[in-house]
Design a protein around this motif. Structure first.
Motif, short mmCIF file in Angstrom:
data_model
loop_
_atom_site.label_atom_id
_atom_site.label_comp_id
_atom_site.label_asym_id
_atom_site.label_seq_id
_atom_site.Cartn_x
_atom_site.Cartn_y
_atom_site.Cartn_z
N ALA A 165 0.30 26.65 15.42
CA ALA A 165 0.41 25.23 15.07
C ALA A 165 1.62 24.60 15.77
N ALA A 166 2.72 25.35 15.85
CA ALA A 166 3.90 24.83 16.55
C ALA A 166 3.61 24.64 18.03
N PHE A 167 2.89 25.59 18.62
CA PHE A 167 2.51 25.45 20.02
C PHE A 167 1.66 24.20 20.22
N ALA A 168 0.68 24.02 19.34
CA ALA A 168 -0.20 22.85 19.47
C ALA A 168 0.59 21.56 19.31
N ARG A 169 1.56 21.56 18.42
CA ARG A 169 2.37 20.36 18.22
C ARG A 169 3.13 19.98 19.49
N VAL A 170 3.73 20.97 20.14
CA VAL A 170 4.46 20.71 21.38
C VAL A 170 3.50 20.32 22.50
N LEU A 171 2.37 21.02 22.56
CA LEU A 171 1.38 20.71 23.59
C LEU A 171 0.92 19.26 23.47
N ASP A 172 0.65 18.83 22.25
CA ASP A 172 0.19 17.47 22.04
C ASP A 172 1.26 16.44 22.37
N VAL A 197 10.81 19.96 27.45
CA VAL A 197 12.20 20.30 27.72
C VAL A 197 13.08 19.39 26.87
N LEU A 198 13.97 20.02 26.06
CA LEU A 198 14.78 19.27 25.09
C LEU A 198 13.86 18.44 24.20
N GLY A 199 14.27 17.28 23.76
CA GLY A 199 13.40 16.44 22.95
C GLY A 199 13.49 16.71 21.46
N PRO A 200 12.58 16.14 20.67
CA PRO A 200 12.65 16.20 19.21
C PRO A 200 12.64 17.60 18.61
N GLU A 201 11.85 18.52 19.18
CA GLU A 201 11.81 19.88 18.63
C GLU A 201 13.16 20.56 18.77
N VAL A 202 13.80 20.40 19.92
CA VAL A 202 15.12 21.00 20.13
C VAL A 202 16.15 20.36 19.20
N GLU A 238 18.28 22.36 16.38
CA GLU A 238 19.74 22.33 16.40
C GLU A 238 20.30 21.93 15.04
N ARG A 239 19.70 20.92 14.41
CA ARG A 239 20.16 20.51 13.08
C ARG A 239 19.94 21.63 12.05
N GLU A 240 18.78 22.23 12.10
CA GLU A 240 18.44 23.27 11.11
C GLU A 240 19.29 24.52 11.29
N PHE A 241 19.52 24.92 12.56
CA PHE A 241 20.31 26.13 12.79
C PHE A 241 21.78 25.89 12.46
N LEU A 293 9.15 24.52 23.34
CA LEU A 293 8.30 25.56 22.75
C LEU A 293 9.14 26.61 22.03
N GLN A 294 10.21 27.07 22.67
CA GLN A 294 11.06 28.08 22.03
C GLN A 294 11.70 27.50 20.77
N ALA A 295 12.14 26.26 20.84
CA ALA A 295 12.74 25.63 19.66
C ALA A 295 11.73 25.54 18.52
N ALA A 296 10.49 25.16 18.85
CA ALA A 296 9.46 25.05 17.81
C ALA A 296 9.18 26.40 17.18
N TRP A 297 9.10 27.44 17.98
CA TRP A 297 8.85 28.78 17.43
C TRP A 297 10.04 29.28 16.61
N LEU A 298 11.24 28.98 17.05
CA LEU A 298 12.42 29.37 16.27
C LEU A 298 12.46 28.64 14.93
N ARG A 299 11.98 27.42 14.90
CA ARG A 299 11.91 26.69 13.63
C ARG A 299 10.95 27.35 12.66
N VAL A 300 9.88 27.96 13.17
CA VAL A 300 8.95 28.69 12.32
C VAL A 300 9.64 29.91 11.71
N LYS A 301 10.42 30.59 12.52
CA LYS A 301 11.02 31.86 12.08
C LYS A 301 12.26 31.69 11.21
N LEU A 302 13.03 30.63 11.45
CA LEU A 302 14.33 30.48 10.78
C LEU A 302 14.24 30.58 9.26
N PRO A 303 13.26 29.97 8.59
CA PRO A 303 13.21 30.08 7.12
C PRO A 303 13.02 31.50 6.61
#
Length: 482
Positions: free
Chosen positions: A135-142, A147-152, A156-159, A349-359
């Protein structure tokens, strides 16, 4: 196909998959109650391949008289849908390896084959999170913002909140986090930076990439983190600009003692927290002790991306702003370059996947600590194998579970033969590597580090590991230590 296998190997255990029963051969001498069952995921297994082979093993002493004759049937099967909780798998189409034992019918006991225990096992973690990762991949794809942007920015805020700091700046990898962190602390060409001799080469490499020179210092013998007394001796001998305090294997360095030396000599302090996501010293998280800290999100880290990624964390707004500027070619706006930077942008993409794992990170760290506690309990009775110390005032997050042993090569070979993965982190202290020979005082200059590198061995440890697997590793170690 199932009948063909069973006809060819009449004494093999019947393999039954949920939803796809495999019939027993008329010549099959073992009761159906001994069938192995593989749990399924949402869909039943619907395709099994044909490749299989057998291996014959010579019976151990006494077994031939007991009538035991063992062979192993290995079936490599392509599986369309199967839960990895019951077996090791790879990415779709998954290649599963089933190991069955066949026994002479005169022997009624059936001993299941022990599954291999790798040093790390990412497949299970990723399968459990598959829906969220996709789902995170699809969100970034859409979004088409790669590069950078809202996911990053969100990561950054969450980490930063998770680390207990004001700022986190995502970068391309852990090495860049070290380089940009040191640069933001004011390290310039010709400066001297203290580096512990036991760490990954990137720690000293970052110093050299800035044109500075590493000054290698020894480690303390209990946990192999930077030794404050050795740091003080180096600072008295060389005018140091900064020190990199490495939180090795997931255990915080002795930061209070290190900061005391830094205060006395006016040193800047960068924490290398690449192996210590979530570790703490005296209830204070790593990343909050120095002026800044560098994190790596290499896939096997406690918090791992699905590729390379890193971050610099800090409470200093000026440090955060400088790192943010330099990671993107020194530009404050499109084509507005105010300084010379580099390309070290964290991709979305990496930021989105890290957001999935962080919790999940706190739970994973708790599981690592529980498994390490079991290791310590079981290995306490094994002579000649000594786990590194866990300091009483620390929260060790066990990126690696490391022991010291005098006959490391023999033990590692024995474990490998038993299908148990190990690794040496690290076989050579940095000051004895050819890459850093120009800044080394040679063999014998850092005796604690040199001796430790002859003895350290990392054993399997990851959140998805079971207690039974820890027990199996310890039993195997005990066999060779007897």
């Amino acid at each position: 196909m199932a009948r063909e296998i069973l006809d060819e190997f009449p004494h093999c255990i019947c393999l039954q998959t949920t939803g796809v029963p495999l019939p027993c051969s008329p010549r099959h001498h073992l009761p159906r109650t001994r069938c192995c069952t593989l749990r399924r995921s949402q869909r039943a297994i619907n395709r099994i391949g044909l490749l299989f082979r057998t291996e014959r093993f010579a019976p151990a002493e006494g077994e031939e008289q007991a009538g035991r004759c063992e062979s192993r049937l290995v079936i490599r099967a392509r599986v369309a849908a199967v839960s990895p909780l019951s077996l090791q798998t790879m990415a779709r189409p998954r290649l599963a390896v089933f190991v069955l034992h066949s026994l002479n019918p005169r022997n009624s006991s059936v001993m299941p084959a022990a599954m291999p225990i790798p040093l790390a096992r990412l497949q299970v973690q990723h399968e459990r999170l598959r829906a969220e990762l996709v789902a995170a991949f699809a969100r970034v794809l859409d979004s088409s913002q790669f590069v950078l942007g809202p996911e990053v920015e969100a990561f950054e805020r969450e980490f930063a909140a998770w680390c207990g700091v004001r700022y986190a700046v995502g970068v391309a990898n852990g090495t860049d986090a070290l380089v940009l962190g040191l640069r933001a602390l004011g390290v310039r060409p010709g400066d001297a930076v203290a580096v512990p001799a036991i760490t990954f080469a990137a720690t000293a490499e970052a110093v050299r990439l800035l044109g500075a020179r590493p000054v290698f210092v020894d480690v303390e013998p209990a946990g192999l983190t930077l030794d404050a007394a050795s740091l003080r001796a180096a600072a008295e001998r060389v005018p140091l600009k900064a020190v990199i305090a490495v939180h090795l294997y997931g255990q915080p360095a002795r930061m209070e003692e290190i900061l005391a030396v830094a205060t006395d000599f006016g040193l800047r302090v960068l924490e290398d927290a690449a192996q210590a996501h979530g570790a703490a010293l005296r209830a204070r998280p790593v990343g909050t002790w120095g002026q800044a800290a560098a994190f790596s999100f290499y896939p096997t880290k406690n918090l791992g991306a699905l590729g390379d990624a890193g971050a610099v964390v800090t409470n200093d707004p000026d440090i955060a702003e400088r790192v943010r500027l330099w990671r993107d070619h020194g530009q404050v706006g499109k084509y507005e370059h105010v300084d010379v930077g580099c390309n070290s942008r964290l991709d979305a993409l990496q930021a989105a996947w890290l957001r999935v794992k962080l919790p999940h990170l706190a739970t994973w760290n708790t599981q690592r600590r529980a498994l390490a506690k079991r290791y310590r309990k079981l290995l306490a009775a094994v002579p000649g194998v000594q786990p590194l110390a866990e300091f009483a005032d620390s929260v060790h997050v066990y990126h690696q579970f490391v022991v010291r042993c005098r006959d490391r090569a023999r033990l590692a070979h024995h474990l490998q033969e038993a299908g148990i993965g190990t690794a040496i982190h690290y076989p050579t202290p940095l000051h004895l590597l050819p890459a850093f020979a120009a800044w080394s005082e040679g063999p014998g200059s850092l005796p604690v580090s040199e001796q430790a590198c002859e003895e350290v061995l990392a054993l399997p440890l990851y959140p998805e590991m079971t207690e039974d697997e820890v027990d199996q590793v310890c039993r195997t170690i005990a066999e060779v230590r007897r």
